[in-house]
Motif scaffolding. Structure first.
Motif, PDB file in Angstrom:
ATOM      1  N   THR A  39       0.830  -1.211   0.000  1.00  0.00           N
ATOM      2  CA  THR A  39       0.000   0.000   0.000  1.00  0.00           C
ATOM      3  C   THR A  39       0.860   1.255   0.000  1.00  0.00           C
ATOM      4  O   THR A  39       0.552   2.226  -0.702  1.00  0.00           O
ATOM      5  CB  THR A  39      -0.935   0.006   1.228  1.00  0.00           C
ATOM      6  N   MET A  40       1.940   1.241   0.795  1.00  0.00           N
ATOM      7  CA  MET A  40       2.809   2.416   0.850  1.00  0.00           C
ATOM      8  C   MET A  40       3.497   2.675  -0.479  1.00  0.00           C
ATOM      9  O   MET A  40       3.707   3.828  -0.869  1.00  0.00           O
ATOM     10  CB  MET A  40       3.849   2.251   1.956  1.00  0.00           C
ATOM     11  N   TYR A  41       3.853   1.607  -1.212  1.00  0.00           N
ATOM     12  CA  TYR A  41       4.490   1.794  -2.512  1.00  0.00           C
ATOM     13  C   TYR A  41       3.562   2.550  -3.452  1.00  0.00           C
ATOM     14  O   TYR A  41       3.996   3.448  -4.196  1.00  0.00           O
ATOM     15  CB  TYR A  41       4.854   0.445  -3.125  1.00  0.00           C
ATOM     16  N   TYR A  45       3.820   6.805  -3.842  1.00  0.00           N
ATOM     17  CA  TYR A  45       4.597   6.821  -5.089  1.00  0.00           C
ATOM     18  C   TYR A  45       5.083   8.221  -5.447  1.00  0.00           C
ATOM     19  O   TYR A  45       6.175   8.393  -5.984  1.00  0.00           O
ATOM     20  CB  TYR A  45       3.740   6.249  -6.223  1.00  0.00           C
ATOM     21  N   ASP A  46       4.261   9.221  -5.146  1.00  0.00           N
ATOM     22  CA  ASP A  46       4.626  10.601  -5.490  1.00  0.00           C
ATOM     23  C   ASP A  46       5.341  11.323  -4.356  1.00  0.00           C
ATOM     24  O   ASP A  46       5.562  12.522  -4.427  1.00  0.00           O
ATOM     25  CB  ASP A  46       3.358  11.386  -5.864  1.00  0.00           C
ATOM     26  N   TYR A  47       5.689  10.569  -3.289  1.00  0.00           N
ATOM     27  CA  TYR A  47       6.343  11.186  -2.137  1.00  0.00           C
ATOM     28  C   TYR A  47       7.847  10.933  -2.122  1.00  0.00           C
ATOM     29  O   TYR A  47       8.485  11.058  -1.086  1.00  0.00           O
ATOM     30  CB  TYR A  47       5.739  10.635  -0.837  1.00  0.00           C
ATOM     31  N   GLY A  48       8.426  10.527  -3.230  1.00  0.00           N
ATOM     32  CA  GLY A  48       9.867  10.323  -3.292  1.00  0.00           C
ATOM     33  C   GLY A  48      10.316   9.104  -2.514  1.00  0.00           C
ATOM     34  O   GLY A  48      10.094   7.966  -2.927  1.00  0.00           O
ATOM     35  N   THR A  49      10.959   9.333  -1.370  1.00  0.00           N
ATOM     36  CA  THR A  49      11.583   8.248  -0.600  1.00  0.00           C
ATOM     37  C   THR A  49      10.667   7.688   0.487  1.00  0.00           C
ATOM     38  O   THR A  49      11.138   6.970   1.366  1.00  0.00           O
ATOM     39  CB  THR A  49      12.879   8.759   0.055  1.00  0.00           C
ATOM     40  N   ARG A  50       9.382   8.002   0.455  1.00  0.00           N
ATOM     41  CA  ARG A  50       8.514   7.585   1.555  1.00  0.00           C
ATOM     42  C   ARG A  50       8.424   6.058   1.680  1.00  0.00           C
ATOM     43  O   ARG A  50       8.423   5.527   2.782  1.00  0.00           O
ATOM     44  CB  ARG A  50       7.119   8.191   1.400  1.00  0.00           C
ATOM     45  N   PHE A  51       8.383   5.326   0.562  1.00  0.00           N
ATOM     46  CA  PHE A  51       8.338   3.868   0.621  1.00  0.00           C
ATOM     47  C   PHE A  51       9.614   3.317   1.243  1.00  0.00           C
ATOM     48  O   PHE A  51       9.576   2.416   2.094  1.00  0.00           O
ATOM     49  CB  PHE A  51       8.137   3.281  -0.781  1.00  0.00           C
ATOM     50  N   ASN A  57      11.766   1.952   8.560  1.00  0.00           N
ATOM     51  CA  ASN A  57      11.098   2.015   9.864  1.00  0.00           C
ATOM     52  C   ASN A  57      10.561   0.650  10.278  1.00  0.00           C
ATOM     53  O   ASN A  57      10.612   0.274  11.457  1.00  0.00           O
ATOM     54  CB  ASN A  57       9.946   3.027   9.819  1.00  0.00           C
ATOM     55  N   MET A  58      10.055  -0.093   9.302  1.00  0.00           N
ATOM     56  CA  MET A  58       9.531  -1.428   9.584  1.00  0.00           C
ATOM     57  C   MET A  58      10.657  -2.365  10.022  1.00  0.00           C
ATOM     58  O   MET A  58      10.499  -3.159  10.964  1.00  0.00           O
ATOM     59  CB  MET A  58       8.823  -1.971   8.350  1.00  0.00           C
ATOM     60  N   ALA A  59      11.805  -2.283   9.342  1.00  0.00           N
ATOM     61  CA  ALA A  59      12.954  -3.102   9.722  1.00  0.00           C
ATOM     62  C   ALA A  59      13.432  -2.745  11.133  1.00  0.00           C
ATOM     63  O   ALA A  59      13.781  -3.626  11.931  1.00  0.00           O
ATOM     64  CB  ALA A  59      14.093  -2.916   8.716  1.00  0.00           C
ATOM     65  N   THR A 277      -0.628   8.329   5.708  1.00  0.00           N
ATOM     66  CA  THR A 277      -0.620   8.263   7.176  1.00  0.00           C
ATOM     67  C   THR A 277      -2.003   7.878   7.693  1.00  0.00           C
ATOM     68  O   THR A 277      -2.376   6.719   7.658  1.00  0.00           O
ATOM     69  CB  THR A 277      -0.150   9.604   7.763  1.00  0.00           C
ATOM     70  N   ASP A 278      -2.768   8.852   8.161  1.00  0.00           N
ATOM     71  CA  ASP A 278      -4.047   8.547   8.812  1.00  0.00           C
ATOM     72  C   ASP A 278      -5.071   7.935   7.872  1.00  0.00           C
ATOM     73  O   ASP A 278      -5.885   7.117   8.297  1.00  0.00           O
ATOM     74  CB  ASP A 278      -4.627   9.823   9.449  1.00  0.00           C
TER      75      ASP A 278
END
Length: 384
Positions: A39-41, A45-51, A57-59, A277-278
């Motif tokens: 879902t984050m990918y 997608y338009d947020y640059g490095t967010r994925f 963060n998950m790791a 996010t929310d």
């Protein structure tokens, strides 16, 4: 004759550590995390490095989970009071010297900027579980009153910042401990009845109480507007009701099977606010539909039922109360987030566990799961 001692292999040394994890719990968490990454990918997608940052963060959360799982419940009891005391001191310091951003005084500079309220999400159930463990076998009404005071002081400090979402999470975590400790239904039912009456009164008198000249005690203006917007978001469709309306449109437009991965129009045309996010559940439901939402709900249901099973089999009062509270906290996260996105609850800042973007919340969730895993491992060793 010289005795030859064979050195254990790496697997022989790691085996007791790795095999101690609860398989069902890990399957549920990995399912939710996989959904979160997919879902984050798309949503980010338009947020640059967010994925990439979300995966990092998950790791980090899994590393924290692994480390926390090695802490025995006895040591968790030892850190309960110090952690609660430090968290309370930091909340007081935040009220006095905190940094204000977007009208909220939630951060404290201690070399780096931290949000002390996050500490209380776990310090609260630890502290209350420790309290009831110490009072085991001799609980009185006064003990529950003291537990209520331990809970309400930090909740009031967090609500004053203001941070209603985090205050709700801390309050619910503490209430779960008090409930599992044996709070009488004679005290619970009147509160539930009053809450139900209050909700009915608000809905019934919506037109009058949502007028700007009516003052709501204990609530700020923006909190009042969120409740009124929930009752009828169409009164301000381009302003305060925009979030709820767009979230419901996205979820409804997904249908049964969804529009497909990377094909969500509400998501990629940026109609969904805070879509990483929310409101990430709206983005997920648009692309994967009702079937995807049911799969996500299955993951959370599996996690919650397994966590409650671990709590039921816990060998001590402390571990039982802590495991039960942490497990139902995940329920609160998921229920509040999905509820506000679906338009059945007011909009508050509560992330969807392991799906929403956010480093601090992700690490806190990983730490909670680590405590739950520690309790499960300790139960096995006691049974053995």
């Amino acid at each position: 004759m010289i005795a030859v001692v064979e050195r254990p292999t790496l697997w022989q040394r790691l085996r007791p550590v790795l095999l101690g994890f609860d398989l069902t719990l890990m399957i549920a968490v990995l399912l939710i995390c996989a959904i979160g990454l997919v879902t984050m990918y798309s949503a980010g997608y338009d947020y640059g490095t967010r994925f990439t940052e979300h995966a990092r963060n998950m790791a980090l959360a899994f590393l924290v989970l692994f480390v926390a799982a090695q802490i025995s419940p006895q040591n968790l009891m030892r850190i309960a009071v110090p952690l609660y005391s430090v968290g309370l001191a930091l909340l007081i310091a935040t009220a006095l010297f905190g940094i204000t951003k977007k009208g909220a005084q939630r951060w404290l500079n201690v070399g780096v900027q931290i949000q002390p309220s996050e500490i209380m999400k776990l310090a609260m159930p630890l502290m209350l579980a420790w309290w009831f463990q110490k009072r085991e076998g001799q609980l009185r009404a006064l003990d529950f009153a003291i537990a209520g005071l331990i809970l309400l002081v930090p909740v009031a400090l967090v609500a004053k910042q203001p941070d209603l979402g985090t205050a709700i999470l801390i309050l619910s975590a503490g209430i779960y401990v008090i409930f599992f400790a044996g709070l009488s239904w004679k005290l619970i039912l009147p509160v539930l009845v009053l809450a139900a009456v209050g909700i009915v009164a608000v809905v019934w008198s919506e037109d009058r109480i949502c007028q700007d000249e009516v003052v709501w005690p204990l609530l700020r203006d923006y909190q009042k507007h969120r409740i009124c917007t929930l009752l009828d978001p169409t009164t301000d469709p381009l302003g305060k009701g925009f979030h709820i309306i767009q979230g419901m449109i996205a979820i409804g437009s997904g249908g049964v099977t969804g529009k497909g991965f990377m094909s969500g129009t509400q998501t990629h045309l940026e109609f969904i606010p805070e879509r990483t996010t929310d409101f990430i559940f709206a983005a997920f439901s648009e692309e994967f539909g009702m079937l995807g939402a049911l799969l996500l709900l299955f993951g959370f249901t599996l996690l919650i039922f397994r966590g409650l099973a671990i709590a039921a089999d816990a060998p001590s009062v402390f571990t039982r109360l802590l495991a039960g509270s942490i497990t139902l906290s995940f329920f609160t996260y998921a229920f509040v987030n999905m509820g506000m996105v679906s338009g059945i609850l007011p909009v508050v800042g509560v992330p969807l566990p392991f799906v929403s973007y956010g480093g601090t919340a992700m690490v806190t969730l990983g730490l909670g799961l680590g405590f739950l895993t520690s309790i499960a491992r300790n139960r096995r060793s006691v049974q053995t």
